[in-house]
Design an enzyme around this catalytic site. Structure first.
Site, PDB file in Angstrom:
ATOM      1  N   HIS A 132       0.850  -1.191   0.000  1.00 22.02           N
ATOM      2  CA  HIS A 132       0.000   0.000   0.000  1.00 22.02           C
ATOM      3  C   HIS A 132       0.887   1.242   0.000  1.00 22.02           C
ATOM      4  O   HIS A 132       1.884   1.306   0.713  1.00 22.02           O
ATOM      5  CB  HIS A 132      -0.890   0.018   1.244  1.00 22.02           C
ATOM      6  CG  HIS A 132      -1.736   1.248   1.317  1.00 22.02           C
ATOM      7  ND1 HIS A 132      -2.924   1.352   0.628  1.00 22.02           N
ATOM      8  CD2 HIS A 132      -1.557   2.430   1.933  1.00 22.02           C
ATOM      9  CE1 HIS A 132      -3.436   2.546   0.842  1.00 22.02           C
ATOM     10  NE2 HIS A 132      -2.626   3.230   1.627  1.00 22.02           N
ATOM     11  N   ASP A 159     -15.621   2.841   6.693  1.00 25.55           N
ATOM     12  CA  ASP A 159     -14.550   3.793   6.368  1.00 25.55           C
ATOM     13  C   ASP A 159     -15.010   4.755   5.277  1.00 25.55           C
ATOM     14  O   ASP A 159     -14.741   5.958   5.345  1.00 25.55           O
ATOM     15  CB  ASP A 159     -13.285   3.050   5.921  1.00 25.55           C
ATOM     16  CG  ASP A 159     -12.243   4.034   5.416  1.00 25.55           C
ATOM     17  OD1 ASP A 159     -11.782   4.857   6.231  1.00 25.55           O
ATOM     18  OD2 ASP A 159     -11.930   4.036   4.211  1.00 25.55           O
ATOM     19  N   ARG A 162     -15.160  13.018   7.318  1.00 23.15           N
ATOM     20  CA  ARG A 162     -13.869  13.639   7.687  1.00 23.15           C
ATOM     21  C   ARG A 162     -13.460  14.680   6.647  1.00 23.15           C
ATOM     22  O   ARG A 162     -12.951  15.747   6.982  1.00 23.15           O
ATOM     23  CB  ARG A 162     -12.776  12.566   7.792  1.00 23.15           C
ATOM     24  CG  ARG A 162     -12.900  11.702   9.025  1.00 23.15           C
ATOM     25  CD  ARG A 162     -12.032  10.450   8.895  1.00 23.15           C
ATOM     26  NE  ARG A 162     -10.624  10.768   8.735  1.00 23.15           N
ATOM     27  CZ  ARG A 162      -9.753   9.990   8.080  1.00 23.15           C
ATOM     28  NH1 ARG A 162     -10.118   8.863   7.537  1.00 23.15           N
ATOM     29  NH2 ARG A 162      -8.504  10.355   7.984  1.00 23.15           N
ATOM     30  N   SER A 193      -8.161   4.000   8.887  1.00 26.18           N
ATOM     31  CA  SER A 193      -8.843   4.024   7.590  1.00 26.18           C
ATOM     32  C   SER A 193      -8.101   3.143   6.583  1.00 26.18           C
ATOM     33  O   SER A 193      -8.695   2.271   5.924  1.00 26.18           O
ATOM     34  CB  SER A 193      -8.911   5.477   7.102  1.00 26.18           C
ATOM     35  OG  SER A 193      -9.192   5.553   5.740  1.00 26.18           O
ATOM     36  N   LYS A 210      -9.150  -1.146   5.230  1.00 22.05           N
ATOM     37  CA  LYS A 210      -9.329  -1.641   3.861  1.00 22.05           C
ATOM     38  C   LYS A 210      -8.343  -2.771   3.571  1.00 22.05           C
ATOM     39  O   LYS A 210      -8.641  -3.722   2.861  1.00 22.05           O
ATOM     40  CB  LYS A 210      -9.161  -0.489   2.867  1.00 22.05           C
ATOM     41  CG  LYS A 210     -10.376   0.447   2.886  1.00 22.05           C
ATOM     42  CD  LYS A 210     -10.170   1.709   2.114  1.00 22.05           C
ATOM     43  CE  LYS A 210      -9.285   2.671   2.832  1.00 22.05           C
ATOM     44  NZ  LYS A 210      -9.441   4.085   2.539  1.00 22.05           N
TER      45      LYS A 210
HETATM   46  N1  URA Z   1      -6.044   7.294   2.564  1.00 23.86           N
HETATM   47  C1  URA Z   1      -7.034   6.585   3.160  1.00 23.86           C
HETATM   48  O1  URA Z   1      -7.458   5.542   2.680  1.00 23.86           O
HETATM   49  N2  URA Z   1      -7.551   7.060   4.313  1.00 23.86           N
HETATM   50  C2  URA Z   1      -7.122   8.195   4.894  1.00 23.86           C
HETATM   51  O2  URA Z   1      -7.628   8.542   5.939  1.00 23.86           O
HETATM   52  C3  URA Z   1      -6.102   8.930   4.258  1.00 23.86           C
HETATM   53  C4  URA Z   1      -5.571   8.461   3.083  1.00 23.86           C
END
Ligand code: URA
Length: 434
Positions: free
Chosen positions: A82, A161, A168, A183, A187
Site C-alpha cells: 500500500h 470507512d 472527515r 482508515s 481496507k
Molecule cells: N487514505 C485513506 O485511505 N484514508 C485516509 O484517511 C487517508 C488516506
C-alpha cells in the site's frame, strides 16, 4: 449507551472501549447516529487521539462493517502493498509484476486518485480494454492462473470507512494519525492479505509533510498490523519531488513499462526494488538479499515484463502496449515546454502543486465523478539538486485543452524554487519500520 457519553469521554481524553467504538461506528453506518454526533466524535479524536488498542479496535470494526475477502483458497501467503499516496507514484505497476515474476502471487486491490495524488486503477485504465472491476471469483481465478491480478476495491469493502472518510473530508478531520491509520488498515484487513508492505510517503507531495509525521503514521499502521497478527513492514520514503520522470496516467504506464524493460530512473527503481524485496521476503519465498538478486535478473531476462503482459492480457487489455506503449497508450501530441526564469540549482519542488497542475490538465478529478483524461500529464526534467539555466526547459506539459494550459504552466513554474547553491540530493528511503 448514548452518543453524548462516548463523545464526552473522548473529548475529556479518556480511552474508549470496544463496545463504545462499535456503538458509534456501526450506529453511524446504520443511520442511527447522525452526522453531527459522529463529526463531534471525530473532532474529539482529532484533538485527543486514540491509543494503539483503540486504533486496532476501530480498524477491526471498520473492516468488518463490510465484506471480509477470503483469499485462503489461493493456497499461498498473499502479501499486499500500500502507498499512502504521492505524485508520479506508479510503483505498483512495476512492483506487482516484479514480485509475481518470482512466483509470489499478487492479489491487489487498488484505489483511484485521491486529492492531489494519483491512483493505480485510473492509471491502468489508460490501457485500452483493461478491465479494473472484476468479480471476486474472476479476481481469484486470475491470481491462480496468472499469479497476478489488480482490481478496484469491491463496493462493500469497509463501508464504514467510506462513510466516515466522506464526513472527515468535509469536517477538517482527515489529517489525524489514528484516523488515517485505521482508515487505510481497515481496507487492507478487509482485502484478505496475510502480510503488508506499506510505503508511507513524506514530503511536499505527500499527505504527511514531514518525516516525523510519516514515521508516526508508519508506526501506527505497523502496530495495527501486528495487533491483527499480520506481518507488516513500513518504509518511510521521499515524496519531496515527483517520483520518476512522469506524472499523469498514460505517461506513468509508459514509464512503468520502460522501467520493466530496464530503462529506469535510478531513484524510482531503487524504491521498486526495495518494496519488491520486502514483499518477497514476507511471502516466505526467500530472504531479501536473494530476492533482490532474483528480481534484478527478472528485469534483465524480461520475465517481469512478461508478467505485466500476463496482467494486461488477463484483464482484457491490449497487450501490444507492452511492445509499443507509445502507439497504444493515449498520449497527447500537444506539448508545451515550461522554462526556468532563473539560473541556479533546484532547491525545492512543491510537489503537491505539481499534482494539482496535473489535475488542472485533466489527469485527476476536480469534483467527484469527473471523467479523467488519460492522455495528459507532465514530464519532469529537473529534480532537486539539478543545475538549471535561465530559459532551459524544466518540465514538459502534455495537454488536451488550451484553456487549462496557462494555469498548469504557472503552477509548475511556481512549484520550483531555484537557489544559487547546489542542494544535496535527498535519500529515497528514510526509514524502515518493522
Ligand atoms: N487514505 C485513506 O485511505 N484514508 C485516509 O484517511 C487517508 C488516506
Amino acid at each position: 449507551m448514548i452518543p453524548y457519553e462516548v463523545i464526552k469521554k473522548k473529548r475529556d481524553g479518556k480511552k474508549l472501549n470496544k463496545e463504545e467504538i462499535e456503538f458509534m461506528v456501526m450506529g453511524y453506518v446504520n443511520g442511527e447516529i447522525p452526522d453531527y454526533q459522529m463529526a463531534a466524535l471525530l473532532m474529539a479524536i482529532f484533538f485527543q487521539h486514540l491509543d494503539d488498542e483503540e486504533r486496532a479496535t476501530l480498524t477491526e470494526i471498520m473492516a468488518k462493517s463490510g465484506d471480509m475477502i477470503d483469499l485462503s483458497d489461493i493456497g499461498h501467503k498473499i502479501v499486499d502493498k500500500h502507498s499512502s499516496g504521492g505524485v508520479g507514484d506508479k510503483t505498483t505497476l512495476v512492483v506487482a509484476p516484479m514480485v509475481a515474476s518470482l512466483g509470489v502471487p499478487i492479489a491487489k486491490m487498488s484505489g483511484r486518485a485521491l486529492g492531489h495524488t494519483g491512483g493505480t486503477i485510473d492509471k491502468l485504465e489508460s490501457i485500452p480494454g483493461f478491465e479494473t472491476s472484476l468479480s471476486l471469483e474472476k479476481f481469484k481465478e486470475n491470481v491462480r492462473r496468472y499469479g497476478i491480478a489488480i482490481a478496484g476495491q469491491t463496493a462493500n469493502l469497509a463501508p464504514a470507512d467510506k462513510k466516515i472518510y466522506a464526513l472527515r473530508d468535509t469536517t477538517a478531520t482527515v489529517d489525524e494519525i489514528s484516523l488515517i491509520s485505521a482508515s487505510i488498515m481497515s481496507k487492507k484487513l478487509a482485502g484478505g492479505a496475510d502480510a503488508f508492505v506499506l510505503d508511507v510517503k513524506a514530503g511536499s507531495g505527500a499527505f504527511m509533510k514531514t518525516v516525523e509525521d510519516a514515521t508516526e503514521l508508519a508506526k501506527a499502521m505497523v502496530s495495527i498490523g501486528k495487533a491483527h497478527k499480520k506481518d507488516t513492514v513500513a518504509l518511510v520514503t521521499n515524496m519531496e519531488e515527483p517520483l520518476g520522470k512522469f506524472v499523469g496516467n498514460s505517461l506513468e504506464v509508459l514509464e512503468a513499462i520502460e522501467t520493466l524493460k530496464g530503462n529506469y530512473d535510478e531513484k524510482f527503481f531503487e524504491l521498486c526494488l526495495e518494496l519488491s524485496s520486502y514483499m518477497v521476503e514476507l511471502s516466505g519465498k526467500m530472504d531479501r538479499e536473494k530476492a533482490k538478486e532474483e528480481l534484478l535478473k527478472n528485469i534483465e531476462n524480461g520475465r517481469a515484463l512478461e508478467k505485466f503482459r500476463d496482467l494486461v492480457k488477463a484483464q482484457g487489455g491490449d497487450e501490444r502496449v507492452v511492445d509499443d506503449p507509445e502507439s497504444i497508450l493515449p498520449i497527447s501530441e500537444k506539448t508545451f515546454d515550461v522554462k526556468s526564469t532563473k539560473s541556479g540549482f533546484v532547491k525545492n519542488i512543491d510537489t503537491e502543486e505539481i499534482g494539482v497542475a496535473s489535475i488542472l490538465l485533466g489527469a485527476g478529478r476536480i469534483k467527484k465523478g469527473d471523467k479523467i483524461d488519460h492522455s495528459v500529464g507532465i514530464k519532469i526534467l529537473k529534480k532537486i539538486g539539478d543545475k538549471v539555466e535561465k530559459g532551459e526547459t524544466i518540465a514538459v506539459i502534455y495537454y488536451s485543452e488550451r484553456s487549462n494550459l496557462d494555469d498548469a504552466a504557472k503552477k509548475i513554474l511556481n512549484a520550483y524554487e531555484i537557489g544559487s547553491e547546489q542542494t544535496e540530493k535527498l535519500p529515497m528511503i528514510y526509514e524502515v519500520i518493522r
